[in-house]
Design an enzyme around this catalytic site. Structure first.
Site, PDB file in Angstrom:
ATOM      1  N   SER A   1       0.812  -1.217   0.000  1.00 64.10           N
ATOM      2  CA  SER A   1       0.000   0.000   0.000  1.00 64.10           C
ATOM      3  C   SER A   1       0.842   1.262   0.000  1.00 64.10           C
ATOM      4  O   SER A   1       0.370   2.319  -0.426  1.00 64.10           O
ATOM      5  CB  SER A   1      -0.960   0.010   1.201  1.00 64.10           C
ATOM      6  OG  SER A   1      -0.303  -0.311   2.392  1.00 64.10           O
TER       7      SER A   1
ATOM      8  N   HIS B   1       1.605   5.224   4.368  1.00 68.83           N
ATOM      9  CA  HIS B   1       0.702   5.631   3.293  1.00 68.83           C
ATOM     10  C   HIS B   1       0.996   7.050   2.824  1.00 68.83           C
ATOM     11  O   HIS B   1       1.069   7.323   1.619  1.00 68.83           O
ATOM     12  CB  HIS B   1      -0.744   5.524   3.760  1.00 68.83           C
ATOM     13  CG  HIS B   1      -1.255   4.119   3.781  1.00 68.83           C
ATOM     14  ND1 HIS B   1      -2.589   3.807   3.951  1.00 68.83           N
ATOM     15  CD2 HIS B   1      -0.613   2.927   3.654  1.00 68.83           C
ATOM     16  CE1 HIS B   1      -2.743   2.497   3.918  1.00 68.83           C
ATOM     17  NE2 HIS B   1      -1.563   1.942   3.754  1.00 68.83           N
TER      18      HIS B   1
END
Length: 218
Positions: free
Chosen positions: A122, A168
Site C-alpha cells: 500500500s 501511506h
C-alpha cells in the site's frame, strides 16, 4: 503470501488480525522482512533497519498481513498499474512503483515507533494514486473520479488502527514527486532529466534513513 502462511504454521496468518479478523497476523516471514526500526526479539537478538537490516525497506512492500490485505492491494495495483504502465512504459512505471514503495517505507521507519512492524504494497499503491492524478492532469484528462477514491483511502488510513499512516502518506508524497519528474521532464532531455530526478529522490530517501538510524543509535 503462501510462503508467509506456511512459515506461520497457523490459520492466524490468513485471518487472525484486524478488521474483524480479516487482516491476518504476523508470520516469521513478515517478522523477517517488515519495516522495523530497532527492537529486541524474544530470543534476545536485536534487529531492525538501524541494526543494518536495510533490506527491510524494500522487502516490506512485497509482504502482507493476511489474504484480505493482499487482495485489496493487488486489486488497486491492477486498476492503477494498467493505466500508468500504458502511459509511462514498463521501466518508468517500475521506477515509480519502487520509489513510491521505498518512500513509504522510509517514512514508516522515520515516523513510526522503532519496535513496530509495518509491511504491505500500500505504500507503493498510494504513490500510484498520486501519480495517476498528476499524470492524468498533465495529459489534460478528467481526474474527478480519482479524488473521491483517494479520499476514501485516506479516511481508512486515519481510522483503521493497524494501518501505517506514515507509510501511506510517505508513499503518496514520494509517488507525487516522482510522477511530477516523469510527467514534466523537458521533451529535449526527457530521459536524462527523469533519471537524474529519480536518482535525487533515491539519495534523499537514503539521507533520511541515515538520519533516523543515527537518531536511534545515538
Amino acid at each position: 503470501m503462501l510462503v508467509s502462511i506456511a512459515s506461520a504454521r497457523s490459520g492466524n496468518a490468513v485471518a487472525g488480525g484486524g478488521l474483524g479478523g480479516l487482516m491476518g497476523s504476523g508470520t516469521p516471514l513478515t517478522e523477517w522482512g517488515s519495516v522495523l526500526g530497532l527492537a529486541r526479539f524474544p530470543d534476545g537478538h536485536i534487529g531492525g533497519v538501524a541494526d543494518g537490516e536495510w533490506y527491510r525497506l524494500v522487502t516490506a512492500m512485497f509482504l502482507h498481513y493476511g489474504v484480505l490485505h493482499l487482495l485489496l492491494n493487488m486489486w488497486a495495483l491492477w486498476v492503477l498499474g494498467r493505466t500508468l504502465e500504458a502511459v509511462l512504459g514498463p521501466l518508468r512505471f517500475l521506477a515509480l512503483y519502487l520509489l513510491a514503495g521505498l518512500g513509504g517505507n522510509v517514512a514508516a521507519y522515520v515516523f513510526t515507533e522503532p519496535n513496530r512492524f509495518t509491511a504491505g504494497a500500500s505504500t507503493a499503491v498510494f504513490g500510484l494514486f498520486a501519480a495517476i492524478f498528476v499524470i492524468m492532469r498533465r495529459l489534460g484528462r478528467d481526474t474527478s473520479a480519482i479524488v473521491p477514491i483517494l479520499v476514501i483511502n485516506l479516511i481508512f488510513t486515519f481510522t483503521v488502527p493497524s494501518i501505517s499512516v506514515a507509510g501511506h502518506l510517505g508513499g503518496l508524497v514520494a509517488g507525487a514527486v516522482v510522477s511530477l519528474i516523469l510527467a514534466y521532464a523537458p521533451r529535449s532531455r526527457r530521459t536524462a532529466f527523469q533519471v537524474a530526478g529519480c536518482a535525487l529522490v533515491l539519495v534523499a530517501l537514503i539521507g533520511l534513513t541515515l538520519v533516523r538510524t543515527a537518531a536511534l543509535l545515538g
